[in-house]
Design a protein around this motif. Structure first.
Motif, PDB file in Angstrom:
ATOM      1  N   GLY A 156       0.806  -1.215   0.000  1.00 32.73           N
ATOM      2  CA  GLY A 156       0.000   0.000   0.000  1.00 32.73           C
ATOM      3  C   GLY A 156       0.838   1.264   0.000  1.00 32.73           C
ATOM      4  N   GLU A 157       0.222   2.322  -0.530  1.00 34.84           N
ATOM      5  CA  GLU A 157       0.731   3.693  -0.381  1.00 34.84           C
ATOM      6  C   GLU A 157      -0.238   4.411   0.559  1.00 34.84           C
ATOM      7  OE1 GLU A 157       0.916   5.746  -4.065  1.00 34.84           O
ATOM      8  OE2 GLU A 157       2.085   4.209  -5.083  1.00 34.84           O
ATOM      9  N   LEU A 158       0.276   4.924   1.648  1.00 32.25           N
ATOM     10  CA  LEU A 158      -0.568   5.538   2.662  1.00 32.25           C
ATOM     11  C   LEU A 158      -0.388   7.055   2.619  1.00 32.25           C
ATOM     12  CD1 LEU A 158      -2.474   4.481   4.879  1.00 32.25           C
ATOM     13  CD2 LEU A 158      -0.525   4.489   6.438  1.00 32.25           C
ATOM     14  N   GLU A 159      -1.435   7.774   2.243  1.00 27.01           N
ATOM     15  CA  GLU A 159      -1.397   9.234   2.212  1.00 27.01           C
ATOM     16  C   GLU A 159      -2.132   9.804   3.414  1.00 27.01           C
ATOM     17  OE1 GLU A 159      -1.184   9.871  -2.655  1.00 27.01           O
ATOM     18  OE2 GLU A 159      -3.043  10.318  -1.588  1.00 27.01           O
ATOM     19  N   TYR A 160      -1.635  10.923   3.924  1.00 27.45           N
ATOM     20  CA  TYR A 160      -2.205  11.536   5.130  1.00 27.45           C
ATOM     21  C   TYR A 160      -1.856  13.011   5.140  1.00 27.45           C
ATOM     22  CZ  TYR A 160       2.644  11.089   6.576  1.00 27.45           C
ATOM     23  OH  TYR A 160       4.018  11.194   6.613  1.00 27.45           O
ATOM     24  N   TYR A 161      -2.624  13.773   5.884  1.00 27.89           N
ATOM     25  CA  TYR A 161      -2.304  15.181   6.138  1.00 27.89           C
ATOM     26  C   TYR A 161      -1.892  15.345   7.587  1.00 27.89           C
ATOM     27  CZ  TYR A 161      -3.992  17.416   1.818  1.00 27.89           C
ATOM     28  OH  TYR A 161      -4.150  17.846   0.522  1.00 27.89           O
ATOM     29  N   VAL A 162      -0.777  16.048   7.812  1.00 31.31           N
ATOM     30  CA  VAL A 162      -0.400  16.503   9.145  1.00 31.31           C
ATOM     31  C   VAL A 162      -0.841  17.957   9.271  1.00 31.31           C
ATOM     32  CG1 VAL A 162       1.471  16.873  10.791  1.00 31.31           C
ATOM     33  CG2 VAL A 162       1.583  14.964   9.171  1.00 31.31           C
ATOM     34  N   ILE A 163      -1.463  18.307  10.394  1.00 29.84           N
ATOM     35  CA  ILE A 163      -2.006  19.647  10.593  1.00 29.84           C
ATOM     36  C   ILE A 163      -1.360  20.261  11.826  1.00 29.84           C
ATOM     37  CG2 ILE A 163      -4.098  21.000  10.975  1.00 29.84           C
ATOM     38  CD1 ILE A 163      -4.563  17.501   9.733  1.00 29.84           C
ATOM     39  N   LEU A 257       0.204  17.382  17.374  1.00 30.90           N
ATOM     40  CA  LEU A 257      -0.263  17.649  16.022  1.00 30.90           C
ATOM     41  C   LEU A 257      -1.544  16.868  15.755  1.00 30.90           C
ATOM     42  CD1 LEU A 257       3.186  17.201  14.232  1.00 30.90           C
ATOM     43  CD2 LEU A 257       2.015  19.384  14.633  1.00 30.90           C
ATOM     44  N   ASP A 258      -2.260  17.271  14.729  1.00 28.72           N
ATOM     45  CA  ASP A 258      -3.398  16.496  14.266  1.00 28.72           C
ATOM     46  C   ASP A 258      -2.983  15.801  12.980  1.00 28.72           C
ATOM     47  OD1 ASP A 258      -5.899  15.410  14.124  1.00 28.72           O
ATOM     48  OD2 ASP A 258      -6.953  17.278  13.664  1.00 28.72           O
ATOM     49  N   VAL A 259      -3.632  14.696  12.668  1.00 22.88           N
ATOM     50  CA  VAL A 259      -3.366  13.986  11.426  1.00 22.88           C
ATOM     51  C   VAL A 259      -4.664  13.367  10.943  1.00 22.88           C
ATOM     52  CG1 VAL A 259      -2.781  11.736  12.446  1.00 22.88           C
ATOM     53  CG2 VAL A 259      -1.705  12.419  10.308  1.00 22.88           C
ATOM     54  N   THR A 260      -4.860  13.335   9.639  1.00 22.71           N
ATOM     55  CA  THR A 260      -6.062  12.726   9.090  1.00 22.71           C
ATOM     56  C   THR A 260      -5.740  11.952   7.824  1.00 22.71           C
ATOM     57  OG1 THR A 260      -8.307  13.103   8.262  1.00 22.71           O
ATOM     58  CG2 THR A 260      -6.685  14.821   7.790  1.00 22.71           C
ATOM     59  N   PHE A 261      -6.424  10.816   7.686  1.00 26.16           N
ATOM     60  CA  PHE A 261      -6.361  10.009   6.460  1.00 26.16           C
ATOM     61  C   PHE A 261      -7.622  10.218   5.632  1.00 26.16           C
ATOM     62  CE2 PHE A 261      -3.934   7.732   9.735  1.00 26.16           C
ATOM     63  CZ  PHE A 261      -2.720   7.581   9.104  1.00 26.16           C
ATOM     64  N   ALA A 262      -8.447  11.205   5.967  1.00 30.27           N
ATOM     65  CA  ALA A 262      -9.724  11.418   5.305  1.00 30.27           C
ATOM     66  C   ALA A 262      -9.538  11.560   3.796  1.00 30.27           C
ATOM     67  CB  ALA A 262     -10.412  12.659   5.860  1.00 30.27           C
ATOM     68  N   VAL A 494     -20.634  20.423   3.063  1.00 27.72           N
ATOM     69  CA  VAL A 494     -19.419  19.668   2.748  1.00 27.72           C
ATOM     70  C   VAL A 494     -18.499  19.627   3.965  1.00 27.72           C
ATOM     71  CG1 VAL A 494     -17.321  19.613   1.344  1.00 27.72           C
ATOM     72  CG2 VAL A 494     -19.519  20.178   0.286  1.00 27.72           C
ATOM     73  N   THR A 495     -18.316  20.778   4.598  1.00 24.91           N
ATOM     74  CA  THR A 495     -17.454  20.856   5.778  1.00 24.91           C
ATOM     75  C   THR A 495     -17.961  19.946   6.887  1.00 24.91           C
ATOM     76  OG1 THR A 495     -16.813  23.125   5.252  1.00 24.91           O
ATOM     77  CG2 THR A 495     -16.510  22.411   7.529  1.00 24.91           C
ATOM     78  N   ASP A 496     -19.257  19.949   7.127  1.00 20.31           N
ATOM     79  CA  ASP A 496     -19.842  19.101   8.167  1.00 20.31           C
ATOM     80  C   ASP A 496     -19.613  17.622   7.852  1.00 20.31           C
ATOM     81  OD1 ASP A 496     -20.708  21.293   9.558  1.00 20.31           O
ATOM     82  OD2 ASP A 496     -22.774  21.208   8.807  1.00 20.31           O
ATOM     83  N   LEU A 497     -19.748  17.263   6.578  1.00 19.31           N
ATOM     84  CA  LEU A 497     -19.560  15.870   6.186  1.00 19.31           C
ATOM     85  C   LEU A 497     -18.110  15.443   6.372  1.00 19.31           C
ATOM     86  CD1 LEU A 497     -21.109  13.444   4.932  1.00 19.31           C
ATOM     87  CD2 LEU A 497     -20.312  14.235   2.696  1.00 19.31           C
ATOM     88  N   VAL A 498     -17.185  16.305   5.990  1.00 15.08           N
ATOM     89  CA  VAL A 498     -15.766  16.002   6.169  1.00 15.08           C
ATOM     90  C   VAL A 498     -15.436  15.819   7.644  1.00 15.08           C
ATOM     91  CG1 VAL A 498     -13.428  16.923   5.950  1.00 15.08           C
ATOM     92  CG2 VAL A 498     -15.003  17.049   4.010  1.00 15.08           C
ATOM     93  N   ARG A 499     -15.941  16.717   8.484  1.00 17.70           N
ATOM     94  CA  ARG A 499     -15.666  16.606   9.929  1.00 17.70           C
ATOM     95  C   ARG A 499     -16.201  15.299  10.506  1.00 17.70           C
ATOM     96  NH1 ARG A 499     -17.322  22.837  11.523  1.00 17.70           N
ATOM     97  NH2 ARG A 499     -15.298  23.800  11.020  1.00 17.70           N
ATOM     98  N   LYS A 500     -17.356  14.881  10.024  1.00 20.74           N
ATOM     99  CA  LYS A 500     -17.965  13.647  10.531  1.00 20.74           C
ATOM    100  C   LYS A 500     -17.089  12.440  10.240  1.00 20.74           C
ATOM    101  CE  LYS A 500     -22.282  11.009  10.295  1.00 20.74           C
ATOM    102  NZ  LYS A 500     -23.638  10.946   9.700  1.00 20.74           N
ATOM    103  N   HIS A 501     -16.391  12.458   9.104  1.00 20.57           N
ATOM    104  CA  HIS A 501     -15.566  11.296   8.708  1.00 20.57           C
ATOM    105  C   HIS A 501     -14.073  11.628   8.731  1.00 20.57           C
ATOM    106  CE1 HIS A 501     -19.177   9.130   7.474  1.00 20.57           C
ATOM    107  NE2 HIS A 501     -19.589  10.232   6.876  1.00 20.57           N
ATOM    108  N   TYR A 502     -13.712  12.601   9.533  1.00 18.82           N
ATOM    109  CA  TYR A 502     -12.342  13.101   9.570  1.00 18.82           C
ATOM    110  C   TYR A 502     -11.339  12.035   9.990  1.00 18.82           C
ATOM    111  CZ  TYR A 502      -8.809  16.788  10.277  1.00 18.82           C
ATOM    112  OH  TYR A 502      -7.708  17.601  10.203  1.00 18.82           O
ATOM    113  N   HIS A 503     -11.741  11.173  10.925  1.00 19.12           N
ATOM    114  CA  HIS A 503     -10.827  10.138  11.429  1.00 19.12           C
ATOM    115  C   HIS A 503     -11.301   8.749  11.025  1.00 19.12           C
ATOM    116  CE1 HIS A 503      -8.173  12.830  13.456  1.00 19.12           C
ATOM    117  NE2 HIS A 503      -9.123  13.303  14.231  1.00 19.12           N
TER     118      HIS A 503
END
Length: 505
Positions: A156-163, A257-262, A494-503
């Motif tokens: 696998g290739e695992l992509e993520y955002y660090v915030i 830090l925060d991190v998300t794979f969303a 859209v923002t609400d939906l992203v937050r719901k599935h953020y993690h």
């Protein structure tokens, strides 16, 4: 024998690894684990196992004496399956979790020296749980080999955002972060530390780098990274992805830090994918390559991916946000097609080391040129999944799809029909795109595709019908049939939906 006070005060991750056993992990025995615990003052033992949400669950044991350690390693423990999986009934929910010694790793985050082991699920009768994700994956791998005589492998290739907090110095260029280096990236050190911890945990890491996505939102830097693994057997490939997500999240928490794979963070910015590379091994060599070129074995497997592509999203794209990522011009595929070195397609054949040229010797004149065979490195990449996936079921689905290619009469014809050598997103190729199938636009549509093709996955007893029913039910429960139209002019939704599935995952 009291083992509670040895190495007190030592952090579990301070260079303590199971490499000192001088064995391949597949050769680890209960005796090895027991001796490692005693000799290294391990004071806690953690069992880890994935739940229905794709995240690792944990059970903690304080290792107080040798007899209790023997009991834990010999019997496993009992858990409530109904609180782990939606498809396990409350009335008969007790399951066993049984440690797999080959997965042992030292916990790099524990205050006390701690050993972790991944576990498998077993029934009251002492049999592997047929509907458990790791068991479905094993059956998928076995069915592929039974039909083809070859082994299906993946990575696998695992992509993520660090915030993190915004840094005004050396600002990055928006959406131009691919392979950028410090100081224009702010979290390169985070990625290097993650790579080190993953290697210590036994994961076969290939490399890490910064990815395209970077942007600033509400005084926070969002910086995308990627970690890629080496190709291996299906079970190990799945194990290292779930361990990697666990390590990356815990490392982020340690550093504040925060991190998300969303799959998607915000409109117009690159989303996170989890591309899966596959390889078919025949008699110990890569069976997908002949004389440096992709052969019919590879094309037959690709045809299986093409035929099953839309239903595979039921395993690899499992929440509504997934389908906000699968849109044109956002580093993600939308059309069921394949091609060489083409990032606009669903299945990409990446550049391989198949030219037979020693490029390193050419660049370094002091080196003696050697005959080069890089065929083992050639893979085929499936590009639509993201981390909402249950990675065990996703890899099982891919193995089934590849196997189905060998069961199809028209495999090579389909491979030829779906091959493209152009950027499918460009307007001048819209007629070509229109002639090809499109990926689903919602969980609802994905469920419909799985329902239509369920027999392929249930064949050879790989996916139990009960599991297919459960996945279809969960996907439909989102009620997102018209999600793209509903969100088109509603950024707040859209923002609400992203937050719901953020993690997710």
């Amino acid at each position: 024998m009291d083992i509670t006070h040895r190495c007190q005060g030592q952090r579990g991750g301070d260079a303590l690894t199971l490499r000192q056993l001088n064995k391949h992990p597949n050769a680890f025995t209960k005796k090895d684990i027991r001796e490692f615990v005693v000799n290294n003052g391990i004071r806690m033992l953690n069992f880890y196992y994935p739940g229905g949400d794709g995240r690792l669950k944990s059970l903690n044991f304080a290792v107080s004496d040798a007899d209790y350690l023997e009991q834990i390693l010999s019997h496993g423990e009992r858990v409530d399956g109904s609180n782990l999986f939606s498809f396990v009934e409350v009335g008969s929910s007790d399951l066993y979790v049984v440690p797999r010694f080959r997965t042992a790793f030292v916990d790099p985050f524990a205050e006390l020296p701690t050993l972790g082991l991944l576990c498998s699920y077993y029934t009251k009768d002492g049999e592997p749980l047929e509907i458990a994700p790791e068991q479905i994956l094993r059956k998928a791998a076995a069915s592929f080999t039974a039909v083809t005589g070859m082994e299906f492998q993946a990575m696998g290739e695992l992509e993520y955002y660090v915030i993190g907090d915004r840094d005004p110095l050396f600002p990055a260029t928006d959406q131009k972060g691919y392979h950028e280096s410090a100081p224009f990236t702010k979290f390169e050190g985070f990625r290097r530390e993650a790579l080190h911890l993953l290697a210590n945990a036994g994961c076969a890491v290939k490399y890490g780098h910064s990815e395209v996505g970077n942007f600033t939102l509400e005084d926070k830097i969002y910086e995308q990274g990627e970690i890629e693994f080496l190709t291996t057997n299906l079970e190990d490939a799945a194990n290292q992805i779930v361990i990697a997500k666990w390590i990356i999240r815990n490392l982020a928490y340690r550093h504040g830090l925060d991190v998300t794979f969303a799959p998607k963070i915000t409109a117009g910015k690159a989303g996170n994918g989890m591309h899966i590379h596959t390889r078919i091994m025949k008699d110990g060599v890569n069976g997908m390559v002949t004389d440096g070129r992709l052969n019919d074995i590879a094309k037959i497997a690709i045809a299986g991916y093409m035929r099953c592509a839309r239903s595979l999203t039921a395993f690899g794209n499992r929440n509504p946000v997934s389908y906000l990522r699968l849109v044109p011009h956002q580093e993600a595929p939308t059309t069921v097609c394949w091609g060489d070195r083409n990032r606009s397609v669903l299945v990409r054949v990446p550049l391989g080391w198949t030219a037979g040229v020693d490029m390193v010797a050419r660049e370094n004149p002091l080196e003696t040129s050697a005959d080069m065979d890089g065929s083992q490195k050639q893979t085929v990449e499936f590009r639509c999944p993201d981390c909402s996936a249950d990675v065990y079921l996703l890899l099982a689905g891919l193995a089934v799809a590849a196997r189905h290619g060998f069961e199809m009469q028209d495999a090579l014809d389909l491979a030829q029909q779906t091959y493209v050598d152009v950027n499918i997103f460009q307007d001048e190729h819209k007629d070509k795109a229109a002639a090809l199938d499109s990926l689903p636009a919602s969980c609802w549509e994905s469920a419909e595709m799985l329902d239509q093709q369920r027999e392929i996955y249930e064949r050879h007893g790989v996916f139990p019908p009960h599991i297919i029913d459960s996945i279809i039910r969960e996907l439909r429960r989102f009620g997102d049939k018209d999600i793209r139209a509903e969100l088109a002019d509603d950024p707040a939704k859209v923002t609400d939906l992203v937050r719901k599935h953020y993690h997710c995952g």
